[in-house]
Design an enzyme around this catalytic site. Structure first.
Site, PDB file in Angstrom:
ATOM      1  N   GLY A 228      32.858  -4.125  48.397  1.00  0.00           N
ATOM      2  CA  GLY A 228      31.853  -3.143  48.763  1.00  0.00           C
ATOM      3  C   GLY A 228      30.911  -3.620  49.851  1.00  0.00           C
TER       4      GLY A 228
ATOM      5  N   CYS B  87      39.444  -2.968  45.496  1.00  0.00           N
ATOM      6  CA  CYS B  87      40.583  -2.749  44.601  1.00  0.00           C
ATOM      7  C   CYS B  87      41.770  -2.141  45.343  1.00  0.00           C
ATOM      8  CB  CYS B  87      40.171  -1.870  43.424  1.00  0.00           C
ATOM      9  SG  CYS B  87      39.246  -0.380  43.886  1.00  0.00           S
TER      10      CYS B  87
ATOM     11  N   GLN C 190      41.548   0.061  38.904  1.00  0.00           N
ATOM     12  CA  GLN C 190      40.464  -0.356  39.790  1.00  0.00           C
ATOM     13  C   GLN C 190      39.460  -1.284  39.130  1.00  0.00           C
ATOM     14  OE1 GLN C 190      40.713   2.683  38.445  1.00  0.00           O
ATOM     15  NE2 GLN C 190      38.763   3.007  37.400  1.00  0.00           N
TER      16      GLN C 190
ATOM     17  N   ARG D 271      40.582   7.358  42.256  1.00  0.00           N
ATOM     18  CA  ARG D 271      39.862   7.880  41.103  1.00  0.00           C
ATOM     19  C   ARG D 271      38.436   8.209  41.539  1.00  0.00           C
ATOM     20  NH1 ARG D 271      36.354   4.938  42.246  1.00  0.00           N
ATOM     21  NH2 ARG D 271      35.785   2.879  41.445  1.00  0.00           N
TER      22      ARG D 271
ATOM     23  N   ALA E  26      42.500   0.796  56.001  1.00  0.00           N
ATOM     24  CA  ALA E  26      43.313   0.179  57.054  1.00  0.00           C
ATOM     25  C   ALA E  26      42.553  -0.959  57.723  1.00  0.00           C
ATOM     26  CB  ALA E  26      43.726   1.228  58.083  1.00  0.00           C
TER      27      ALA E  26
END
EC number: 1.2.1.59
Length: 340
Positions: A109, A139, A300, A167, A194
């Site tokens: 993150g 994840c 995840q 999700r 990507a």
């Protein structure tokens, strides 16, 4: 024995803390929490020392949770910190790690610039040896990289096109959605995944698209890989079957939906129903000449946990990639081959 601190005790942090407790070469100093919620009470019940911000000490003590010290005390008492704080917060804590000259592992993150290197154990462990600041990719990116680097062992991967069904939230995230909608994430191409893959495999031609779906259980990936040479389906299945942290899901299980896979994890008595392995549906593997297509599920909440453990060893030069991955897998019960 390396002393490890975990800053943040949420979805990832509590799993990383439990994983560290199972390592023969690591000691968990404690965890940092900012609020005395149920996770803090459970950590205390487990005997894990809890460190908090100075301004939160009174709140924790009034809640009946003893405080071992401040977050600064936790950092000073450790050799390395695994930062599992919410997105963007890790960068705010980095000056504290620098102040006390402590190595740190960040999560996906955070922006890639927070660390010296972005990390995926099966792809670039050796490049991360001795790096002071390592970022374990997200994840979804972890799943992409595991799969790409595994198939790259058959013959060179030249191009990847992937669609990611994400999700909407983790199961405990009751304030997030959507409840009844599909949301492009984003509606532009490529999605950030990507670029994240390219932070590890620099020159790979990869384009990703993503959509958020109203589910909490897992992500799903649908990928098309172009290889340098022609391959046989049996060779692709063989390398997937024999690579750790990837498991195959057979149609004979009659368990292909993500909800059914969670039930499998329950029946296998997996802790927290976790499946940190990439779950490849073997019937989805399609090969024609130098093109490979497949689909897989990604849990995840747990997929990045073994990566964090390996990142600790890479940063501190504890051991080789092969030895670290083996010890992590054995200690956490991570499989290869078929899930059942």
């Amino acid at each position: 024995m390396i002393s490890v601190a975990v800053n943040g005790y949420g979805t990832i942090g509590k799993r990383v803390a439990d994983a560290i407790l199972k390592q023969p070469d690591m000691r968990l100093v404690g965890v940092a929490k900012t609020s005395p919620n149920y996770e803090a009470f459970i950590a205390h019940r487990k005997g894990i020392k809890i460190y908090v911000p100075q301004q939160s000490i009174k709140k924790f003590e009034e809640s009946g949770i003893p405080v071992a010290g401040t977050i600064e005390d936790l950092v000073k008492a450790s050799d390395i910190v695994v930062d599992t704080t919410p997105n963007g917060v890790g960068a705010q804590y980095k000056p504290i790690y620098q102040q006390f000259q402590r190595n740190a592992i960040f999560q996906g993150g955070e922006k890639a610039e927070v660390a010296d290197i972005s990390f995926s154990a099966l792809c670039n462990y050796d490049e991360a040896l001795g790096k002071k600041y390592i970022r374990v990719v997200s994840c979804n990116t972890t799943a992409l990289l595991r799969t790409i680097c595994t198939i790259n062992k058959v013959t060179k991967v030249e191009k990847v096109r992937a669609t990611i069904v994400r999700r909407a939230a983790d199961q405990k995230e009751v304030k997030k959605g959507p409840i009844n909608s599909l949301v492009p994430d984003p509606a532009t191409v490529p999605s950030h995944h990507a670029k994240d893959v390219n932070s590890v495999i620099k020159n790979l031609d990869i384009v990703t698209m993503a959509v958020i779906a109203p589910t909490t259980l897992m992500h799903m990936h649908f990928i098309n890989i172009t290889l340098k040479d022609k391959v046989e389906k049996k060779d692709v299945l063989s390398v997937l079957e024999n690579t750790p942290r990837i498991v195959l899901i057979s149609s004979k299980y009659d368990a292909e939906a993500t909800a059914e896979l969670v039930e499998v994890a329950r029946d296998l008595k997996r802790e927290r129903n976790d499946i940190p392995e990439v779950m490849v549906f073997d019937d989805s593997v399609y090969v024609k000449d130098n093109e490979v297509m497949l689909m897989y599920a990604v849990h995840q909440e747990s997929i990045v946990v073994p990566e964090n453990v390996d990142a600790i060893r890479a940063s501190t030069r504890l051991m080789s990639a092969e030895d670290s991955i083996r010890i992590t897998n054995e200690s956490l019960g991570i499989l290869k081959g078929y899930l059942i």
